[in-house]
Write a protein that holds these residues in place. Structure first.
Motif, short mmCIF file in Angstrom:
data_model
loop_
_atom_site.label_atom_id
_atom_site.label_comp_id
_atom_site.label_asym_id
_atom_site.label_seq_id
_atom_site.Cartn_x
_atom_site.Cartn_y
_atom_site.Cartn_z
N ILE A 196 0.84 -1.20 0.00
CA ILE A 196 0.00 0.00 0.00
C ILE A 196 0.87 1.25 0.00
N VAL A 197 1.88 1.26 0.84
CA VAL A 197 2.74 2.44 0.94
C VAL A 197 3.57 2.63 -0.32
N THR A 198 4.19 1.57 -0.81
CA THR A 198 5.12 1.73 -1.93
C THR A 198 4.45 1.75 -3.29
N ARG A 199 3.28 1.15 -3.42
CA ARG A 199 2.65 1.07 -4.74
C ARG A 199 1.38 1.90 -4.88
N ALA A 200 0.67 2.14 -3.79
CA ALA A 200 -0.62 2.83 -3.91
C ALA A 200 -0.57 4.28 -3.51
N VAL A 201 0.08 4.59 -2.42
CA VAL A 201 0.08 5.97 -1.93
C VAL A 201 0.67 6.91 -2.98
N ALA A 202 1.72 6.45 -3.63
CA ALA A 202 2.35 7.29 -4.66
C ALA A 202 1.47 7.42 -5.90
N ARG A 203 0.50 6.55 -6.05
CA ARG A 203 -0.36 6.58 -7.23
C ARG A 203 -1.68 7.25 -6.90
N ASP A 204 -2.60 6.47 -6.38
CA ASP A 204 -3.95 6.96 -6.14
C ASP A 204 -4.54 6.13 -5.02
N VAL A 205 -5.01 6.77 -3.97
CA VAL A 205 -5.56 6.02 -2.84
C VAL A 205 -6.85 5.28 -3.21
N ARG A 206 -7.43 5.61 -4.34
CA ARG A 206 -8.62 4.89 -4.79
C ARG A 206 -8.25 3.74 -5.72
N SER A 207 -7.00 3.33 -5.71
CA SER A 207 -6.57 2.18 -6.51
C SER A 207 -7.29 0.94 -6.01
N LYS A 208 -7.36 -0.04 -6.87
CA LYS A 208 -7.94 -1.32 -6.49
C LYS A 208 -6.81 -2.24 -6.02
N VAL A 209 -7.18 -3.18 -5.19
CA VAL A 209 -6.21 -4.13 -4.64
C VAL A 209 -5.42 -4.81 -5.74
N GLU A 210 -6.09 -5.22 -6.82
CA GLU A 210 -5.40 -5.94 -7.89
C GLU A 210 -4.30 -5.11 -8.54
N ASP A 211 -4.38 -3.79 -8.41
CA ASP A 211 -3.37 -2.92 -9.00
C ASP A 211 -2.09 -2.84 -8.18
N VAL A 212 -2.16 -3.19 -6.89
CA VAL A 212 -0.99 -3.02 -6.02
C VAL A 212 -0.58 -4.27 -5.26
N MET A 213 -1.36 -5.32 -5.34
CA MET A 213 -1.06 -6.54 -4.58
C MET A 213 0.18 -7.26 -5.13
N THR A 214 0.75 -8.09 -4.28
CA THR A 214 1.84 -8.97 -4.70
C THR A 214 1.19 -10.21 -5.29
N LYS A 215 1.49 -10.51 -6.54
CA LYS A 215 0.80 -11.60 -7.23
C LYS A 215 1.48 -12.95 -7.06
N SER A 216 2.76 -12.96 -6.81
CA SER A 216 3.44 -14.25 -6.61
C SER A 216 3.38 -14.57 -5.12
N VAL A 217 2.60 -15.57 -4.79
CA VAL A 217 2.35 -15.92 -3.39
C VAL A 217 3.13 -17.18 -3.01
N ILE A 218 3.82 -17.09 -1.90
CA ILE A 218 4.54 -18.23 -1.34
C ILE A 218 3.64 -18.80 -0.26
N SER A 219 3.45 -20.12 -0.27
CA SER A 219 2.55 -20.73 0.71
C SER A 219 3.12 -22.05 1.20
N VAL A 220 2.46 -22.60 2.22
CA VAL A 220 2.77 -23.93 2.73
C VAL A 220 1.47 -24.71 2.82
N SER A 221 1.60 -26.01 3.05
CA SER A 221 0.41 -26.84 3.22
C SER A 221 0.25 -27.17 4.71
N PRO A 222 -0.95 -27.56 5.13
CA PRO A 222 -1.17 -27.89 6.53
C PRO A 222 -0.30 -29.07 7.00
#
Length: 137
Positions: free
Chosen positions: A52-78
């Motif tokens: 939010i700070v590095t990608r949205a604030v500098a752009r537009d606070v009305r940005s959508k999540v998809e515009d600023v989210m991290t798309k490559s997700v690291i996960s684990v299994s239960p």
């Protein structure tokens, strides 16, 4: 010990079409630093306070999540061990991981979750617990 033994099962999420300012308000209210982004029950990204700070604030606070989210997700299994989850966190320099099973988000595990079950590291557990405590604003 496995991830399923320490993970949080109640996970708050957002969707890619949410507005960043609304998600930021939700994160502040819940005193959390990230939210999984879910679309049609599938994990499609993560949005962090840093995103939010590095990608949205500098752009537009009305940005959508998809515009600023991290798309490559690291996960684990239960069924991954806590040792494996800890190694994934260290390797990727993250403090929290989504827990995925059959392509679905089933929980969330944090560094604090991994630290608390081990009494021989009580000082670390105490520090992590204090750091993780919700603050009032």
């Amino acid at each position: 010990m496995n991830v399923k033994d320490v993970m949080s099962r109640e996970v708050v999420t957002c969707n890619p079409q949410d507005y960043v300012n609304e998600v930021a308000d939700q994160m502040r209210t819940l005193d959390i630093g990230c939210l999984p982004v879910v679309s049609n029950k599938k994990l499609v990204g993560m949005i962090t306070d840093r995103d939010i700070v590095t990608r949205a604030v500098a752009r537009d606070v009305r940005s959508k999540v998809e515009d600023v989210m991290t798309k490559s997700v690291i996960s684990v299994s239960p069924d991954d061990t806590t040792t494996e989850a800890s190694a994934v966190m260290a390797r990727n320099q993250v403090r929290r991981l989504p827990v995925m099973e059959d392509g679905l988000l089933v929980g969330f595990v944090s560094l604090a979750d991994l630290a608390f079950p081990f009494p021989h590291v009580q000082e670390i557990s105490n520090a992590m617990e204090s750091i993780s405590e919700p603050r009032s604003f």
